[in-house]
Enzyme design. Structure first.
Site, PDB file in Angstrom:
ATOM      1  N   TYR A 439       1.191   4.100   3.405  1.00  0.00           N
ATOM      2  CA  TYR A 439       0.094   3.146   3.943  1.00  0.00           C
ATOM      3  C   TYR A 439       0.698   2.233   5.108  1.00  0.00           C
ATOM      4  O   TYR A 439       1.879   2.364   5.474  1.00  0.00           O
ATOM      5  CB  TYR A 439      -0.021   2.003   2.707  1.00  0.00           C
ATOM      6  N   GLU A 440      -0.029   1.468   5.789  1.00  0.00           N
ATOM      7  CA  GLU A 440       0.163   0.758   7.072  1.00  0.00           C
ATOM      8  C   GLU A 440       0.582   1.535   8.146  1.00  0.00           C
ATOM      9  O   GLU A 440       1.538   1.360   8.877  1.00  0.00           O
ATOM     10  CB  GLU A 440       1.213  -0.541   6.786  1.00  0.00           C
ATOM     11  N   GLY A 441      -0.056   2.816   8.063  1.00  0.00           N
ATOM     12  CA  GLY A 441       0.438   3.951   9.155  1.00  0.00           C
ATOM     13  C   GLY A 441       1.317   4.971   8.413  1.00  0.00           C
ATOM     14  O   GLY A 441       2.602   4.479   8.383  1.00  0.00           O
TER      15      GLY A 441
END
Length: 592
Positions: A439-441
Site C-alpha cells: 500500500y501507499e504505492g
C-alpha cells in the site's frame, strides 16, 4: 507472550547523538527544542505504546472489525477507549500547527513516536496516522476557510481523515478512475463513485470522517491531467462547525484481510455526496501527492516498528529457549543451552537488529529533511533538503517494507514451529507486515519512481547529491574507521557505476528501467544503511569506554556484522544490474 518494549535508548541515540535534532529541528515558530522536553515526550509515548495499545494488538487481531448493520463499522474492543486517551493526551496534535491547536513539533519527533505506536499495534495506529496525513494535505492545499473548518478538528482528534484514491479497476493507474464530480449552483459538487481499500473509511472512533476523494469534473481532460481532489465529509459541517446531516456516502463492506485486522479497510460508495474542491481543478493528483509522500515516510516508519516488535519477541525467546549444545558455550547448566548461543540463531538475530537500527536511522534522517524543507531558514538548504527527501522517500518506504517482511519471517524462524503458533504473536507481525510493500504505492512503483523519476529524469544529478554526501563522510574518516570507510566508498562507486549504466541502457531499451528498478532500489538502500552504520560506528568508537553505556559496544559490533555479512549483497545486486534483461522483457512469453 513476550510484550512490546519501546526502543527509547536507541531512539535517543539517533535523535540526539546522530541527528542532533534539538539543534537542527526547531518546533513551529523557530524556538529550539530542549532535550529534556523531547525525552519526556518520548517516555510518555513509549509508555502509551507499551501499556495502552500493545495489549490490544493480539485481541484486536483476533476480533477484527465488524459490520453489525449496513454501513456501520465497529472497531475491536478497547480501540475507542485507547483513542480517547490518545486524543486527551494531545498526541493527535503533536505535529500540527499551533494556529490550529497543535503543538508544532517537528516531523522527525512525530515519526519516532509513530514507530513505537506502529510497533505496539499497527492496526490501531493506522487510524490517527492516516488522519495526520490528511491534515498535511489540507494544510498545504486548503483555502483559509477550509483550513479553519477542518484542521483544528483533525488536530484535536474529534474528526478523522482518509485518502480515497483506488477504485476496483484503477489502482496504480489513477488515470483510469471513473468517480465523477458534478458542479452545483452553490459551489459544491455531487461526487459519485466507488473507492476501495480505504483505511479507516468507516469507524466508531471519531464524530466525523473527512474523506479526500479523487474524482473527475465533467469537462476534465483524460488521464491523470484530468483529476481533481475533493473534501467529502461523512457528516456535513454546520455553520458553527459542528456535525450536521449525514452525507450521501456509506461503507459498502469491510475487507477480510490477511493482517491488520484491527483496522477497517473499507469499500466506500459515494452517491451524489456533497463535496468541495480542494486546491485547483484538474490538479488533484499533485495535491494528493502531498499526502502520499508524507504517508510513504510514515509507512516506512511503520515497517521499522513492526520488525522491531518481531525482533524483540525473537530475542526474548532465543534467550529463554534451550535446545542442543553450542560449541563455545562457556558456562553450562542443565541439559541444553539457550539457542541464542548458536551461531545461526545469532546470525538471524543480528540481521534483524542491523536492519531495524539502520533503517530507523535513515528514516529519521529523511524525516529531518522534511523539517528542513518546510521550516529551514536558508532557501538553499530548503531546496537541497527537498531534493534529498525526494530521493530518500521511495527508499524509506520500499526498502524498509521489504526488510520488514524478511525480518518478521526471520523472527518466526528463530521460534521454529512455535513461531507458527498464534499464541506467541510473531505470526501476526508477519501477516501484518505483508501489506506494507503493497500500500501507499506498491514497491515496484516506488522502485520505478527512484530509478525513473529520481535518476533517469535528471541524469543522476539528485542521486549524485546524495552519493557526494556519503562519499565526503567516508573520505573524512581516520585510519581507525578504515574498516567502515573503505567499503562505504566502494559501494558508493558501485552505485555511481550502476546509475551511469542504467542511464545509458534506458536510451536504447524502453524495458531496461523496469527490469532494473527493484535491484537498483535495494542497492541504493544498502548505500543508505551503510552510511548510517558507518556514522553510528564513528560515534560509538568516540564515546565507548569500559564502564560506559553498553549501547556503544553494541553499535560497533552490529556495524561490523552489517558491513561483513549484509553489505556484500551489493555485489550480487551489481551482477544482476549488469545482466542483459532483453531475453525476458521483450517478445511473447508463451513459455511462462
Amino acid at each position: 507472550m513476550i510484550g512490546y518494549t519501546a526502543p527509547l535508548r536507541d531512539l535517543r541515540f539517533v535523535l540526539h547523538e546522530l541527528l542532533g535534532v534539538c539543534a537542527t529541528s526547531p518546533a513551529d515558530g523557530g524556538e529550539a527544542l530542549d532535550r529534556e522536553t523531547l525525552d519526556q515526550i518520548l517516555d510518555a509515548a513509549g509508555t502509551f505504546a507499551a501499556e495502552v495499545i500493545a495489549p490490544l494488538n493480539g485481541s484486536g487481531d483476533r476480533e477484527g472489525c465488524r459490520m453489525p448493520a449496513p454501513g456501520v463499522v465497529q472497531t475491536p474492543a478497547g480501540f475507542r477507549e485507547a483513542y480517547e486517551r490518545f486524543c486527551a493526551g494531545g498526541w493527535t496534535a503533536l505535529a500540527c500547527d499551533p494556529v490550529h491547536g497543535g503543538q508544532g513539533m517537528p516531523s522527525v519527533l512525530d515519526n519516532a513516536l509513530y514507530e513505537m505506536f506502529c510497533g505496539a499495534n499497527m492496526g490501531w495506529a493506522a487510524y490517527p496516522g492516516m488522519s495526520h496525513a490528511a491534515y498535511t494535505c489540507l494544510a498545504t492545499n486548503g483555502d483559509p476557510a477550509q483550513q479553519a473548518l477542518y484542521l483544528p478538528r483533525i488536530a484535536s482528534g474529534e474528526w478523522a481523515g482518509t485518502m480515497c484514491l483506488t477504485e476496483p479497476h484503477a489502482g496504480t493507474d489513477l488515470g483510469l478512475l471513473r468517480t465523477r464530480a458534478q458542479p452545483r449552483a452553490d459551489g459544491s459538487y455531487a461526487v459519485t463513485g466507488t473507492k476501495i481499500f480505504i483505511s479507516g473509511g468507516e469507524q466508531d472512533l471519531t464524530d466525523n470522517i473527512v474523506h479526500l476523494v479523487l474524482a473527475r469534473l465533467p469537462d476534465a481532460p483524460p488521464g491523470v491531467k484530468g483529476i481533481s481532489l475533493f473534501i467529502v465529509p461523512k457528516f456535513l459541517p454546520t455553520a458553527a462547525g459542528g456535525v450536521g446531516e449525514r452525507n450521501a456516502l456509506a461503507c459498502g463492506s469491510i475487507e477480510h484481510k490477511m493482517g491488520i485486522h484491527g483496522n477497517a479497510t473499507c469499500t466506500m460508495n459515494f452517491e451524489g455526496a456533497t463535496g468541495w474542491l480542494l486546491g485547483e481543478a484538474n490538479r488533484g493528483l499533485a495535491a494528493m501527492f502531498v499526502m502520499m509522500n508524507h504517508a510513504r515516510i510514515v509507512v516506512g516508519v511503520n515497517a521499522i516498528g513492526l520488525m522491531d516488535a518481531a525482533y524483540q519477541k525473537a530475542l526474548g525467546y532465543a534467550r529463554d529457549r534451550t535446545q542442543g549444545r553450542a560449541p563455545t558455550m562457556a558456562a553450562r547448566s542443565g541439559p541444553a543451552d539457550p539457542i541464542v548461543a548458536h551461531a545461526d540463531v545469532r546470525r538471524m538475530l543480528l540481521t534483524q537488529k542491523a536492519y531495524v537500527e539502520g533503517t530507523r536511522a535513515f528514516a529519521l534522517w529523511a524525516s529531518q529533511l522534511a523539517d528542513v524543507q518546510h521550516r529551514g531558514a536558508d532557501p538553499k538548504e530548503r531546496e537541497r533538503a527537498a531534493k534529498l527527501l525526494a530521493l530518500a522517500t521511495p527508499i524509506v518506504k520500499a526498502f524498509s517494507s521489504e526488510l520488514a517482511v524478511e525480518c518478521t519471517s526471520m523472527a518466526m524462524q528463530v521460534f521454529g514451529g512455535h513461531g507458527f503458533i498464534a499464541d506467541n504473536g510473531v505470526e501476526q507481525h508477519l501477516r501484518d507486515a505483508r501489506i506494507i510493500p503493497l500500500y501507499e504505492g506498491a514497491n515496484g512503483i516506488q522502485a520505478m519512481d527512484l530509478l525513473g523519476r529520481k535518476v533517469l529524469a535528471d541524469g543522476g544529478a539528485g542521486l549524485g547529491l546524495f552519493l557526494d554526501e556519503v562519499e565526503q563522510f567516508a573520505q573524512a574518516q581516520d585510519d581507525g574507521l578504515r574498516g567502515f570507510a573503505e567499503p562505504l566508498s566502494d559501494v558508493v562507486a558501485l552505485a555511481r557505476r550502476a546509475a551511469r549504466d542504467q542511464i545509458e541502457r534506458a536510451g536504447a531499451d524502453p524495458n531496461a528501467a523496469g527490469a532494473a528498478a527493484m535491484p537498483f532500489l535495494r542497492l541504493i538502500g544498502h548505500v543508505a544503511l551503510a552510511w548510517m552504520w558507518a556514522r553510528m560506528a564513528a560515534l560509538a568508537r568516540a564515546r565507548q569506554s569500559p564502564d560506559g553505556d553498553p549501547i556503544y559496544r553494541a553499535k560497533l559490533a552490529t556495524a561490523r556484522f552489517y558491513f561483513e555479512r549484509l553489505l556484500p549483497e551489493t555485489q550480487s545486486l551489481a551482477a544482476v544490474l549488469d545482466a542483459d534483461a532483453s531475453a525476458w522483457t521483450t517478445g511473447e512469453l508463451d513459455w511462462l
